[in-house]
Design a protein around this motif. Structure first.
Motif, PDB file in Angstrom:
ATOM      1  N   ILE A 183       0.842  -1.199   0.000  1.00 40.80           N
ATOM      2  CA  ILE A 183       0.000   0.000   0.000  1.00 40.80           C
ATOM      3  C   ILE A 183       0.875   1.246   0.000  1.00 40.80           C
ATOM      4  N   LEU A 184       1.900   1.245   0.861  1.00 40.50           N
ATOM      5  CA  LEU A 184       2.798   2.401   0.930  1.00 40.50           C
ATOM      6  C   LEU A 184       3.611   2.579  -0.340  1.00 40.50           C
ATOM      7  N   LEU A 185       4.181   1.479  -0.821  1.00 43.66           N
ATOM      8  CA  LEU A 185       5.141   1.575  -1.914  1.00 43.66           C
ATOM      9  C   LEU A 185       4.470   1.676  -3.281  1.00 43.66           C
ATOM     10  N   ARG A 186       3.333   0.975  -3.465  1.00 42.94           N
ATOM     11  CA  ARG A 186       2.701   0.919  -4.785  1.00 42.94           C
ATOM     12  C   ARG A 186       1.511   1.853  -4.938  1.00 42.94           C
ATOM     13  N   GLU A 187       0.781   2.088  -3.838  1.00 40.63           N
ATOM     14  CA  GLU A 187      -0.397   2.949  -3.930  1.00 40.63           C
ATOM     15  C   GLU A 187      -0.076   4.390  -3.523  1.00 40.63           C
ATOM     16  N   GLU A 188       0.626   4.558  -2.418  1.00 40.34           N
ATOM     17  CA  GLU A 188       0.960   5.906  -1.950  1.00 40.34           C
ATOM     18  C   GLU A 188       2.271   6.412  -2.554  1.00 40.34           C
ATOM     19  N   HIS A 189       3.051   5.510  -3.144  1.00 41.77           N
ATOM     20  CA  HIS A 189       4.336   5.859  -3.765  1.00 41.77           C
ATOM     21  C   HIS A 189       5.263   6.593  -2.784  1.00 41.77           C
ATOM     22  N   ILE A 190       5.263   6.099  -1.553  1.00 42.11           N
ATOM     23  CA  ILE A 190       6.159   6.639  -0.535  1.00 42.11           C
ATOM     24  C   ILE A 190       7.586   6.190  -0.862  1.00 42.11           C
ATOM     25  N   LYS A 191       8.531   7.124  -0.788  1.00 42.58           N
ATOM     26  CA  LYS A 191       9.916   6.827  -1.139  1.00 42.58           C
ATOM     27  C   LYS A 191      10.787   6.759   0.119  1.00 42.58           C
ATOM     28  N   THR A 192      11.646   5.760   0.153  1.00 46.22           N
ATOM     29  CA  THR A 192      12.666   5.681   1.189  1.00 46.22           C
ATOM     30  C   THR A 192      13.989   5.364   0.518  1.00 46.22           C
ATOM     31  N   SER A 193      15.067   5.895   1.082  1.00 45.34           N
ATOM     32  CA  SER A 193      16.376   5.588   0.515  1.00 45.34           C
ATOM     33  C   SER A 193      16.781   4.162   0.837  1.00 45.34           C
ATOM     34  N   VAL A 194      16.457   3.717   2.047  1.00 43.84           N
ATOM     35  CA  VAL A 194      16.768   2.356   2.466  1.00 43.84           C
ATOM     36  C   VAL A 194      15.958   2.069   3.727  1.00 43.84           C
ATOM     37  N   LEU A 195      15.689   0.810   3.962  1.00 39.19           N
ATOM     38  CA  LEU A 195      15.043   0.388   5.197  1.00 39.19           C
ATOM     39  C   LEU A 195      16.056  -0.394   6.027  1.00 39.19           C
ATOM     40  N   VAL A 196      16.106  -0.097   7.330  1.00 36.66           N
ATOM     41  CA  VAL A 196      17.027  -0.780   8.231  1.00 36.66           C
ATOM     42  C   VAL A 196      16.246  -1.824   9.019  1.00 36.66           C
ATOM     43  N   ALA A 197      16.718  -3.058   9.012  1.00 36.02           N
ATOM     44  CA  ALA A 197      16.006  -4.163   9.654  1.00 36.02           C
ATOM     45  C   ALA A 197      16.698  -4.583  10.943  1.00 36.02           C
ATOM     46  N   GLN A 198      15.878  -5.031  11.895  1.00 32.43           N
ATOM     47  CA  GLN A 198      16.416  -5.589  13.125  1.00 32.43           C
ATOM     48  C   GLN A 198      15.485  -6.673  13.638  1.00 32.43           C
ATOM     49  N   GLY A 199      16.019  -7.544  14.458  1.00 26.08           N
ATOM     50  CA  GLY A 199      15.248  -8.643  15.024  1.00 26.08           C
ATOM     51  C   GLY A 199      16.030  -9.937  14.956  1.00 26.08           C
ATOM     52  N   GLY A 200      15.630 -10.897  15.759  1.00 23.78           N
ATOM     53  CA  GLY A 200      16.362 -12.155  15.848  1.00 23.78           C
ATOM     54  C   GLY A 200      16.456 -12.915  14.544  1.00 23.78           C
ATOM     55  N   ILE A 201      15.461 -12.756  13.662  1.00 22.13           N
ATOM     56  CA  ILE A 201      15.467 -13.491  12.395  1.00 22.13           C
ATOM     57  C   ILE A 201      16.638 -13.073  11.506  1.00 22.13           C
ATOM     58  N   PHE A 202      17.202 -11.896  11.774  1.00 22.30           N
ATOM     59  CA  PHE A 202      18.340 -11.399  10.980  1.00 22.30           C
ATOM     60  C   PHE A 202      19.691 -11.757  11.605  1.00 22.30           C
ATOM     61  N   LYS A 203      19.633 -12.498  12.722  1.00 25.08           N
ATOM     62  CA  LYS A 203      20.882 -12.864  13.389  1.00 25.08           C
ATOM     63  C   LYS A 203      21.718 -13.786  12.521  1.00 25.08           C
ATOM     64  N   THR A 204      21.053 -14.707  11.787  1.00 27.36           N
ATOM     65  CA  THR A 204      21.756 -15.494  10.782  1.00 27.36           C
ATOM     66  C   THR A 204      22.028 -14.574   9.599  1.00 27.36           C
ATOM     67  N   PRO A 205      23.287 -14.361   9.248  1.00 22.29           N
ATOM     68  CA  PRO A 205      23.600 -13.351   8.234  1.00 22.29           C
ATOM     69  C   PRO A 205      22.953 -13.627   6.876  1.00 22.29           C
ATOM     70  N   VAL A 206      22.569 -12.582   6.197  1.00 24.22           N
ATOM     71  CA  VAL A 206      22.197 -12.520   4.780  1.00 24.22           C
ATOM     72  C   VAL A 206      20.831 -13.114   4.452  1.00 24.22           C
ATOM     73  N   VAL A 207      20.513 -14.313   4.940  1.00 21.56           N
ATOM     74  CA  VAL A 207      19.376 -15.075   4.400  1.00 21.56           C
ATOM     75  C   VAL A 207      18.060 -14.305   4.528  1.00 21.56           C
ATOM     76  N   ALA A 208      17.625 -14.014   5.748  1.00 22.70           N
ATOM     77  CA  ALA A 208      16.350 -13.321   5.931  1.00 22.70           C
ATOM     78  C   ALA A 208      16.422 -11.897   5.400  1.00 22.70           C
ATOM     79  N   GLN A 209      17.579 -11.289   5.499  1.00 23.32           N
ATOM     80  CA  GLN A 209      17.761  -9.930   4.982  1.00 23.32           C
ATOM     81  C   GLN A 209      17.529  -9.889   3.474  1.00 23.32           C
ATOM     82  N   GLN A 210      18.049 -10.883   2.752  1.00 19.49           N
ATOM     83  CA  GLN A 210      17.851 -10.929   1.309  1.00 19.49           C
ATOM     84  C   GLN A 210      16.395 -11.219   0.963  1.00 19.49           C
ATOM     85  N   VAL A 211      15.768 -12.107   1.721  1.00 16.84           N
ATOM     86  CA  VAL A 211      14.348 -12.399   1.496  1.00 16.84           C
ATOM     87  C   VAL A 211      13.510 -11.137   1.644  1.00 16.84           C
ATOM     88  N   LEU A 212      13.793 -10.348   2.679  1.00 14.91           N
ATOM     89  CA  LEU A 212      13.021  -9.133   2.909  1.00 14.91           C
ATOM     90  C   LEU A 212      13.257  -8.110   1.798  1.00 14.91           C
TER      91      LEU A 212
END
Length: 535
Positions: A417-446
């Motif tokens: 809704i934000l990205l396709r309907e409202e066309h809100i722009k961000t330079s980058v999104l920063v992720a955090q949480g235990g699922i990202f503790k294993t490097p790369v995998v979940a980060q790439q999926v997101l």
């Protein structure tokens, strides 16, 4: 900072305590003036389903806080050879929203109703229409209004209602206040006044069903404070409640309490306009700081604020990685049955690495990681459900891949809704949480799911309690007129490093195909909710 200098800072009280009450863990961290964590303690807990209401008992709240603090204080004693007696500043954060209502004597009127409850649909819908502003079911005002519509006996006795962070801060300081970010999950906030929207307060007060009660909504809401102001000081009673050993002295500055979303923004340096962050755990949410107003009100987009009052578009999902944890636990039991003792990090790392070998669309497999109802897909209750067709490709790689995919699926639906309907722009999104503790995998999926670059900061493991301690230090150390975004950029994160991954076109297409399968299978989840009734 060497240990002898840290000891001097502890003895002099030039330190900050951050407390965060998350969905599955309460954590306390002690931080120096240069933002380094020097001690920590935690307490694991889970919400309880009591007569159909997700809640945490009051005694567990304090057991968790006191245990976390005692563990932290013991680490200070053992590591630095001194007792923890003076703390310069203290900040409390917790899961946002929910409903804690108290009478004139300060007694809790009904069990704490957490954000996880999907029981206020009638109220949320009516208030959204009344305000022309999205009021989600988990918001505190929706809980209060639903109790009014239900004609619950306790409503006439409400003297004050607040969030979990507001409650703990009240008990420590004697002050009924909230940081503006946490307050924005109770009632809509006016960006100009950094206070509750007056026109909406007036509309709520004018409702006939509200006018029958002796209280006024403006009198029972907590006072709103932006980051940098102080709530008050730690009282003698608050010190004894926090530290049962009696060592801690009163007088610590108490910062405005914040929600976990606000501390997530701080701990990822995401309070500037056109920045954003994503936090994934039991639930998941994305926060994008807006540089322009939204074109329309959307039922799946919360309008909240940063800790200093800037408008934020928030996509909140009730479910994220809990089902992954359950399945990984099952694989761990299988490994143990084979005589293999695997550490959790090794188990997650092995399974996540295997997922990379899976098909881009996870082989047609679908999983609904719904331990509770899901607002984004309009599921009133949760039934964790793995779904496959006869021609789906079931293997370990695809199974783990669809588990990771599913953890982000409701978030993806909301973010579209934000990205396709409202066309809100961000330079980058920063992720955090235990699922990202294993490097790369979940980060790439997101990154593939949102078709947006995703960064993970080197300090991602610090998380919310550290962010709350930083906010408490901001109250103490900020220069006149120093904005929160400048304080974070120029002081806290001046030497920070982060790793950024970019969407891969083939994987973006694969995830889109997965989401099509996910949406197509939603009637199966809906039928499971209808046919498998909870006791």
């Amino acid at each position: 900072m060497d240990e002898s200098r840290v000891r001097d800072e502890i003895v002099s009280g030039n330190i900050s305590l951050g407390l965060e009450l998350g969905s599955t863990r309460i954590k306390a961290v002690l931080v120096t003036n240069d933002f380094q964590t020097i001690a920590s303690g935690d307490y694991l807990w889970e919400n309880e389903l009591d007569n159909g209401i997700w809640t945490y008992p009051i005694d567990k709240i304090w057991d968790g806080i006191q245990t976390s603090y005692a563990t932290l204080a013991l680490e200070v004693h053992d590591k630095y050879g001194c007792d923890l007696q003076k703390i310069g500043s203290i900040g409390v954060s917790a899961m946002m929203h929910g409903y804690m209502a108290f009478d004139k004597k300060g007694e809790l009127l009904v069990p704490f109703r957490t954000w996880r409850n999907n029981i206020t649909g009638q109220a949320a819908e009516a208030l959204t229409k009344l305000f022309n502003f999205n009021i989600p079911e988990r918001w505190s005002i929706a809980h209060l209004y639903q109790a009014i519509l239900n004609k619950e006996e306790h409503v006439k006795n409400v003297d004050f209602f607040t969030t979990l962070a507001g409650y703990v801060t009240w008990k420590l300081s004697g002050e009924k206040a909230l940081g503006v970010g946490d307050a924005s999950g109770m009632f809509p906030i006016d960006e100009k006044t950094v206070n509750y929207k007056q026109d909406m307060l007036d509309k709520f007060s004018s409702l006939p069903e509200v006018q029958q009660y002796p209280w006024n909504i403006e009198d029972i809401l907590p006072k709103v404070l932006p980051a940098g102001q102080k709530v008050g000081e730690l009282t003698e009673a608050g010190a004894k409640l926090l530290d049962q050993s009696g060592e801690l002295q009163a007088g610590s500055l108490i910062a405005p309490p914040e929600g976990d979303a606000g501390t997530g923004m701080v701990s990822t340096n995401s309070v500037k306009k056109r920045t954003g962050n994503i936090s994934a755990g039991t639930s998941a949410f994305s926060m994008v700081v807006l540089d322009r107003p939204m074109k329309a009100a959307h039922r799946d987009i919360d309008m909240v604020t940063t800790p200093d009052g800037a408008p934020v578009a928030m996509v909140h999902t009730n479910n994220s990685s809990s089902d992954i944890n359950a399945w990984v636990g099952l694989f761990g039991e299988f490994a143990k049955a084979l005589g293999l003792q695997l550490k959790p990090d090794d188990l997650y790392g092995t399974l996540f690495a295997e997922s990379v070998k899976g098909d881009q669309d996870a082989g047609g497999l679908v999983n609904f990681a719904y331990l509770s109802g899901e607002n984004i897909t309009r599921m009133p209750e949760g039934r964790p459900l793995f779904v496959r067709k006869p021609d789906s490709k079931l293997n370990l790689a695809n199974f783990i891949k669809e588990q990771i995919y599913s953890a982000f699926a409701p978030l993806k639906i909301g973010m579209d809704i934000l990205l396709r309907e409202e066309h809100i722009k961000t330079s980058v999104l920063v992720a955090q949480g235990g699922i990202f503790k294993t490097p790369v995998v979940a980060q790439q999926v997101l990154a593939d799911a949102l078709n947006t670059p995703i960064s993970v900061m080197e300090n991602a493991g610090e998380g919310g309690p550290w962010g709350m301690a930083v906010l408490a230090l901001y109250c103490v150390n900020r220069k006149d007129g120093e904005a929160l975004e400048d304080y974070l950029e120029n002081r806290v994160f001046k030497d920070a490093t982060k790793a950024t991954l970019y969407p891969e076109p083939a994987s973006v297409q694969g995830y889109d195909k997965f989401i099509d399968n996910y949406k197509a299978a939603l009637p199966v989840e809906e039928q499971a909710v209808k046919s498998m009734k909870m006791k």
